[in-house]
Design an enzyme around this catalytic site. Structure first.
Site, short mmCIF file in Angstrom:
data_model
loop_
_atom_site.label_atom_id
_atom_site.label_comp_id
_atom_site.label_asym_id
_atom_site.label_seq_id
_atom_site.Cartn_x
_atom_site.Cartn_y
_atom_site.Cartn_z
N LYS A 116 99.25 -10.51 -20.35
CA LYS A 116 100.31 -9.41 -21.38
C LYS A 116 101.51 -9.45 -20.02
O LYS A 116 102.74 -9.51 -21.25
CB LYS A 116 99.64 -8.54 -20.90
CG LYS A 116 97.83 -8.18 -21.81
CD LYS A 116 97.76 -7.13 -22.00
CE LYS A 116 96.24 -7.23 -22.62
NZ LYS A 116 95.69 -7.69 -22.22
N ARG A 292 93.06 -18.19 -29.65
CA ARG A 292 91.56 -18.04 -30.63
C ARG A 292 91.60 -16.97 -31.53
O ARG A 292 92.77 -17.18 -32.86
CB ARG A 292 90.34 -17.95 -29.53
CG ARG A 292 90.70 -16.46 -29.29
CD ARG A 292 89.36 -15.78 -28.22
NE ARG A 292 89.91 -13.95 -28.30
CZ ARG A 292 89.41 -13.23 -28.75
NH1 ARG A 292 89.48 -13.65 -30.94
NH2 ARG A 292 89.75 -12.61 -28.80
#
Length: 664
Positions: A116, A292
């Site tokens: 992140k 994804r």
């Protein structure tokens, strides 16, 4: 195009991928753990290979075994689904080394977005707006506290390598920072093997809005608009919808272009989701990118008329995107509800068990001012009736998706669908979802990530007790299931009596209330009394578990599913779990352990159902007593053999008298 692919996942996403592959003429290979030998995804694929024990780390996370199976079966590509290995750059690299196409982004993009803090540094360079915070490598507690003080409280601490709500803490004031940091790091290291955290300004009443992006290997990249995923519990999504309510065309374009910029910054290929946190005033900030396909992708498919799994397959095979940005349009509104095996009233605690009864809504039931629209409804599920929700994997039962020409119609269809969904065998969140969909906050699009907590009182009301109609459905279902014992009218379970009416006492219990139900047998009806009410009840029809009654001047419809001693009554969108307390059936259980059953009160034997030497199953009737003008059935407390019957029909018995000898 590929001729065969391996699906490195399980559950509903494996079934979802297999469905598109089948439509495209592509053969599929399933992998499964020992716990999933009879799973739905195994059945729907063309081939299936066992890869290990139930624990995911010994099966679905074994990249080496999965690649080995792909090579052995001739699969040309691997679709990772979501979760498990879907965002594992090492797995993507291993596929490439083995000469197998990875149906997902390149490993470099996964690595870039996997952290992140690193991702936010990249986004800052790409001019994607960021929440004020610290995303660097310095993890000294005093330094981090200083950064939090600079940002201003409340501050959100997040595991840099995290996801799914794990490793997240909201710190309200500086004095609480060190304890919150230590707790966050402990959870991060246990969940992800990495205790690095980042600190950000915690936005008040934010919305969670994400943009679906898609890129190919030819330089094309588009956004397929947004999804609002604000409704969450424990930082996990519950309801998702597209498009986001209140989204202006200008804001949609700005967020879409920022998402495309984020994808291009990491050389993205395939399906991805750029997640933003948005203020109520319309400002938005990059949160993370999921490299994804997302769980909630069906709502995007419904409003754009696309099949994103097909897009994934085509892009992975080297084709260009099927559509360009100017060709993409929004049609109507779609909502997805995640149906979980969990108990919302107990902190959304996951539930395990067998789906003894599972009745899903049907598309033909959606007739809101027009003809049935099959395209307006969809269920993605990896389980069937009779399957078990185990403790090894995510407790999702299904995703239910509806479409409407606008949000109002989509809301109505979702409420209707949830009212028709029936599950017995474990706890589910269906009733909670029904309250959520119809709540004022959600129906008026007063959305933020704290919606559930903010509306807790309305979403978790004290349940209304079963009324006379519900109790009548359970009682009539019980009475109809009892078969006539013999030709002798005195032994009939239909309550025939000469010159009088038979009365019978039943007892049903809910979690917080017990109902004493008195049934008086009439010629073609019953008089049923409970909780101070009494009505004449007639059976109109009964088809399997579906019952229709005439109660006074009203028609009452319901589905009654018996699961052992529990009667599950579904009526008008509400589910009641009624425990049938057969006092006489259990009164002698303690004595039965010693080989005999005794009379719990004085009475007369009106029927002897069994004979000496007869084998019986638990719950089967042994004999019937009449006491205090009511009949009571004495049932077998467990499987066993009747050694001796001590009384005959017509005999009077005293309290405590042994009625028969019984051995297990």
């Amino acid at each position: 195009m590929f001729s065969k692919i391996l699906i490195a996942n399980r559950g509903e996403i494996a079934c979802r991928v297999a469905a598109t592959a089948r439509r495209m003429g592509i053969k599929t290979v399933a992998v499964y753990s020992e716990a999933d030998a009879n799973a739905k995804h195994v059945a729907v694929c063309d081939e299936a290979v066992l890869i290990g024990p139930a624990a995911a780390k010994e099966s679905y996370l074994r990249a080496d075994k999965i690649i080995e199976v792909a090579l052995a079966t001739g699969a040309q590509a691997i679709h990772p689904g979501y979760g498990f290995l879907s965002e594992n750059s090492e797995f993507a690299n291993a596929c490439a080394k083995a000469g197998i196409a990875f149906i997902g982004p390149p490993a470099s993009a996964i690595e870039a977005m996997g952290s992140k803090s690193a991702a936010k540094s990249l986004m800052e360079k790409a001019n994607v707006p960021l929440v004020p915070g610290y995303h660097g490598d310095n993890q000294d507690p005093d330094f981090l506290q200083g950064e939090a003080d600079r940002i201003g409280y409340p501050v959100l601490l997040k595991a840099s390598a995290g996801g799914g709500g794990k490793g997240m803490r909201v710190i309200e004031k500086s004095a609480d920072f060190k304890d919150g940091l230590a707790s966050c790091k402990r959870e991060a290291i246990n969940s992800f093997g990495d205790d690095k955290v980042l600190a950000e300004k915690y936005l008040q009443r934010p919305r969670h809005i994400e943009i679906q992006v898609f890129a190919d290997t030819h330089g094309n990249c588009v956004y397929l608009f947004e999804r609002d995923c604000s409704v969450q519990r424990r930082h996990q999504k519950v309801l998702e919808e597209a498009p986001a309510p209140g989204m202006t065309a200008e804001r949609r374009a700005a967020m879409g272009e920022a998402a495309v910029a984020a994808a291009k910054a990491v050389g993205y290929v395939g399906a991805g989701t750029v997640e933003f946190i948005a203020n109520q005033d319309g400002s938005f900030y990059f949160m993370e990118m999921n490299t994804r396909l997302q769980v909630e992708h069906p709502v995007t498919e419904m409003i754009t008329g696309t099949d994103l799994v097909e897009w994934q397959l085509r892009v992975a095979a080297g084709e260009q995107l099927p559509l360009q940005q100017s060709q993409l349009q929004i049609h109507g509104h779609a909502i997805e509800a995640r149906v979980y095996a969990e108990n919302p009233e107990k902190g959304f605690l996951p539930s395990i068990g067998t789906l003894r009864h599972a009745r899903t809504p049907s598309a033909v039931n959606f007739e809101l001012g027009g003809a049935p629209d099959p395209a307006a409804f969809r269920i993605d599920s990896g389980v069937r009736e009779g399957d078990t929700i185990s403790p090894f994997y995510d407790p999702m039962i299904a995703k239910m998706i509806v479409w409407g020409k606008d949000r109002t119609e989509a809301l109505a269809r979702m409420a209707q669908a949830l009212a028709q969904y029936q599950i017995v065998g474990l706890n589910s969140n269906i009733a909670f979802l029904s309250r959520l969909i119809t709540s004022q906050a959600f129906s008026t699009a007063d959305l933020d990530t704290g919606l559930i907590e903010r509306n807790h009182a309305a979403l978790f009301p004290t349940p209304a007790p079963a009324n006379l109609a519900i109790l009548s459905l359970a009682a009539v279902s019980l009475l109809q299931s009892e078969k006539s014992i013999g030709a002798d009218p005195w032994q009939s379970s239909q309550g025939w009596r000469m010159n009088s009416y038979m009365q019978r006492g039943l007892q049903f219990a809910e979690e917080h209330q017990t109902h004493a139900v008195q049934v008086t047998y009439m010629q073609d009806a019953w008089i049923i009394a409970a909780n101070g009410e009494s009505e004449t009840v007639r059976l109109v029809s009964r088809s399997g578990e579906d019952v229709v009654l005439a109660i006074a001047q009203q028609t009452v419809k319901g589905t009654v599913v018996r699961d052992g001693e529990h009667f599950h009554v579904f009526s008008q969108g509400t589910h009641y779990d009624l425990h049938y307390n057969d006092v006489m059936a259990h009164a002698g259980e303690a004595e039965a352990e010693g080989g005999r059953l005794t009379a719990p009160m004085p009475g007369k034997i009106v029927a002897v159902v069994v004979k000496k030497g007869q084998e019986v199953k638990k719950g089967e009737a042994l004999l019937i007593m009449e006491a205090m003008k009511m009949e009571h059935t004495i049932s077998a407390p467990h499987d066993g053999v009747v050694e001796e019957v001590l009384y005959a029909v017509g005999d009077q018995v005293i309290e405590g008298a042994p009625l028969l000898n019984f051995k297990q």
